[in-house]
Design a protein around this motif. Sequence first.
Motif, short mmCIF file in Angstrom:
data_model
loop_
_atom_site.label_atom_id
_atom_site.label_comp_id
_atom_site.label_asym_id
_atom_site.label_seq_id
_atom_site.Cartn_x
_atom_site.Cartn_y
_atom_site.Cartn_z
N LEU A 84 -23.08 -86.80 52.67
CA LEU A 84 -22.70 -88.25 51.03
C LEU A 84 -20.93 -88.08 51.54
O LEU A 84 -20.19 -86.77 50.73
CB LEU A 84 -22.81 -88.12 49.44
CG LEU A 84 -21.87 -89.15 48.79
CD1 LEU A 84 -22.23 -90.74 49.77
CD2 LEU A 84 -22.81 -89.12 47.00
N LEU A 85 -20.08 -88.57 51.52
CA LEU A 85 -18.17 -88.67 51.96
C LEU A 85 -18.21 -89.04 50.51
O LEU A 85 -17.74 -90.53 51.17
CB LEU A 85 -18.12 -89.23 53.62
CG LEU A 85 -16.57 -89.06 53.94
CD1 LEU A 85 -15.80 -87.10 53.63
CD2 LEU A 85 -16.63 -89.51 54.68
N ILE A 86 -17.43 -88.45 50.21
CA ILE A 86 -16.15 -88.73 49.22
C ILE A 86 -15.01 -88.71 49.40
O ILE A 86 -14.65 -87.51 49.58
CB ILE A 86 -16.55 -88.57 48.02
CG1 ILE A 86 -18.38 -88.51 47.87
CG2 ILE A 86 -16.32 -89.03 46.92
CD1 ILE A 86 -18.29 -87.81 45.89
N ASP A 87 -13.96 -90.15 49.50
CA ASP A 87 -13.13 -90.18 50.16
C ASP A 87 -12.15 -89.85 48.84
O ASP A 87 -12.49 -90.86 48.49
CB ASP A 87 -12.49 -90.66 50.88
CG ASP A 87 -11.19 -90.86 51.97
OD1 ASP A 87 -11.14 -89.53 52.03
OD2 ASP A 87 -10.85 -91.76 52.38
N ASP A 88 -10.76 -89.02 49.01
CA ASP A 88 -9.99 -89.23 48.10
C ASP A 88 -9.44 -89.31 46.79
O ASP A 88 -9.96 -90.23 46.24
CB ASP A 88 -8.96 -90.45 48.43
CG ASP A 88 -7.65 -90.27 48.87
OD1 ASP A 88 -7.06 -89.75 48.24
OD2 ASP A 88 -7.50 -91.62 49.22
N ILE A 89 -10.55 -88.09 45.94
CA ILE A 89 -11.11 -88.23 45.08
C ILE A 89 -9.78 -88.39 43.56
O ILE A 89 -10.04 -88.68 42.57
CB ILE A 89 -12.01 -86.59 44.60
CG1 ILE A 89 -11.18 -85.34 45.04
CG2 ILE A 89 -13.53 -86.68 45.36
CD1 ILE A 89 -11.62 -84.43 44.27
#
Length: 245
Positions: A170-175
């Motif tokens: 799961l790539l979670i971008d720009d938290i």
Amino acid sequence: MQNAMFRDTEVSTEVTCRCPQCGAEEKVPVSFPRWMLDIFRDKTPGLCAACSEKIRQRNQQEADRLEAMRRIESAGVPPEFRQWDAAKGNGTLARFIRDHRDRNLLVIGANGKCKTRAAAYNLLLEAKAGQRCRFCDYPELALEYAAAMQKSAQEGLDFVRELLRQSEILLIDDIAKRKLNETGGELLYRLVNAVYEGAATRLWITSNKDLAPLLQRFENGDTGDAVISRFDRLIDDERMSIYRV
């Protein structure tokens, strides 16, 4: 009666097959009722083993290509992040992600450092290899979670569980793109804590804030402390690799 028995008797023999593709002939063992013997005396058309294997390989390659395309589409990587130019991008970062792809990843750096592009590039490689992958823009994901929480707390839990269940990476971008309100911070905690507690999903996270400044992005300081604590423990346990661009 005797004629009927004769007609039903099985005959095992070889017939000569001529391949319509390449013209090669080969002997093929066959079994059939005796009354069909005359039919098989002459050359019978049929693909030779080599041509059959070539066709099988072509069909398999096409099936693999279509499956790879399906995985890429299901990963949800935006079109602008699907191409990688090593000459223009951060090749060192891309190689780091590739070398640590079997771990959780935290990539930290200022805007314009190719964090998203390098992570998305490697995510697509994993998707092509058969992994179940998903790209998520964190602000959008937080809105989906908030909508689920408005229905019920159970809906919110189910949203997180399903997200993890469907994704091996799961790539979670720009938290840290926006300030993390109550639900946004809670979602990040639930995801990171699930991995900390042993969820099979690997989290690849990008942030333009390092850990200490990231804490200031949480509206709820206690939630922020819990998230940073989980990051620290995962890194200390060598279950998460961190890269600062």
